[in-house]
Design an enzyme around this catalytic site. Structure first.
Site: not given
Ligand SMILES: NC(=O)C1=CN([C@@H]2O[C@H](COP(=O)(O)OP(=O)(O)OC[C@H]3O[C@@H](n4cnc5c(N)ncnc54)[C@H](O)[C@@H]3O)[C@@H](O)[C@H]2O)C=CC1
Ligand SMILES: O=C(O)C1=N[C@H](C(=O)O)C[C@H](O)C1
Length: 268
Positions: A11, A103, A157, A161, A167
Site C-alpha cells: 500500500p 511484474t 521507466h 524499477k 512486464g
C-alpha cells in the site's frame, strides 16, 4: 449487495497508494486490511499520506496471518517481483482471488499458478499493464506485426524499477510472437562490440530497457519495412492511468475460475 472485501499488498508503493485511494472511493469495494513490508499492528491512517481518509484498516506484515484473521474476496498485489508468486499461492490457500500487477513472472510461474487456480476453482488475474492505452498499444502492435514482421521494442521507466525488461515489453513480444515466425533481425553478421548493445532477444525481437529519473512508464514498438517505419507509442504519465484497469480486474476476477494473464483477454 455485499461489498467486495479487498486486501492490498504494497500500500505504500507508487501503485499501492493509488490503489488504496481507488478502493476507498469505490462504493461497492471495502478495504479490510493491507499487507506491507513493515508497520505490523499499526493502522493505515497512522501512516504519512493516509491520514484524514478514514482508513481504519489494520496493517499486517504476514499475509497468512492477514487472511487467517480477515475474510477477503480479492487480493490486489502491487509489491515486487520476488514476492508475486508466493503471495498468489498464499491467497489461493485461503480461497482469495488475486489481482496482480506485480511484474517479473516467468512462463513457468504462470503455468503452475494457472494449474493451482483451476485446482482451487478460483479466478486470478496477472496483468502486466492495467492501462487501457497500453492494452491498445499491444493489440495494435500485434496487428501491425502481421504486415511488418521486423520490430524492436523500447521501454522506458523510472529508475526505481527492479525488473527488466518490463512486464509490458515481455507481453508485447509474446503477443507479436503469436502472429509472426521467429526470425533473426539485423545483419546476419552483426556483432556487439559492447555487451548488451543490441538489447535483449525474444525470438529475434530486440527489447531495450531505459531507466531514468523523471520517467513513469513508456513504450515504443517500432516496425521497419521497405522505405518506411511505423512507431506505436504509449505513455503513462501518471499512475492514475492504471486504476480503471485495476477496478475492472477486481470486478472480473470474481466471475472467473481460472488464471487470466493479460487484460487484453478481458477488454475485447
Ligand atoms: N500492472 C501494472 O499496470 C503496473 C505494474 N507495476 C508493477 O507493480 C509493482 C509495484 O510497483 P511500484 O508501486 O512502482 O513499486 P514500489 O517500490 O513503489 O512499491 C512496492 C511496495 O511494496 C512493498 N513491498 C515489498 N515487498 C513486500 C512484501 N513482501 N509484502 C508487502 N509489501 C511489500 C514495498 O514496501 C513498497 O511499498 C512492480 O512489480 C511494478 O513492475 C507498476 C505499475 C503498473
Ligand atoms: O514498474 C512500473 O512502473 C511498471 N511496471 C509494469 C511493467 O513492468 O510493464 C507496467 C508499467 O509499465 C509500469
Amino acid at each position: 449487495m455485499n461489498k467486495v472485501k479487498i486486501v492490498i499488498a504494497g500500500p505504500r508503493g507508487n501503485m499501492g497508494k493509488e490503489a488504496v485511494k481507488m478502493v476507498a472511493k469505490t462504493e461497492q469495494f471495502e478495504l479490510v486490511a493491507v499487507v506491507d513490508s513493515k508497520h505490523e499492528g499499526m493502522k493505515l491512517e497512522d501512516l504519512e499520506g493516509f491520514s484524514g481518509l478514514g482508513l481504519d484498516v489494520p496493517i499486517y506484515t504476514d499475509m497468512t496471518a492477514c487472511f487467517t484473521e480477515h475474510n477477503a474476496d480479492v487480493l490486489i498485489d502491487l509489491t515486487a517481483p520476488a514476492y508475486g508468486r508466493k503471495h498468489m499461492e498464499i491467497a489461493f490457500e485461503h480461497g482469495v482471488r488475486p489481482v496482480v500487477g506485480t511484474t517479473g513472472f516467468s512462463e513457468e510461474d504462470i503455468t503452475s499458478l494457472r494449474t493451482l487456480a483451476e485446482k482451487k476453482g478460483l479466478g486470478a488475474i496477472i496483468a502486466p499493464n492495467f492501462a487501457i492505452g497500453a492494452i491498445l498499444m499491444m493489440k495494435f502492435a500485434q496487428m501491425a506485426a502481421n504486415y511488418l514482421p521486423d520490430v524492436e521494442i523500447i521501454e522506458r521507466h523510472h529508475d526505481r524499477k527492479l525488473d527488466a525488461p518490463s512486464g509490458t515489453a515481455v507481453k508485447t513480444a509474446e503477443l507479436i510472437a503469436q502472429v509472426r515466425e521467429a526470425k533473426q533481425q539485423g545483419h546476419p553478421d552483426e556483432r556487439e562490440d559492447m555487451a548488451g548493445a543490441r538489447g535483449a532477444d525474444f525470438e529475434g525481437m530486440k527489447i531495450h530497457s531505459v531507466r531514468l529519473p523523471g520517467l513513469v512508464a513508456h513504450q515504443e514498438v517500432i516496425f521497419g519495412g521497405i522505405g518506411q517505419t511505423l512507431t506505436i507509442r504509449h505513455d503513462s504519465i501518471d499512475r492514475t492511468s492504471f486504476m480503471p484497469g485495476v477496478k475492472l480486474a477486481v470486478e472480473t476476477v470474481l466471475k472467473l475460475d481460472t488464471l487470466v494473464y493479460g487484460l487484453e483477454h478481458i477488454i475485447e
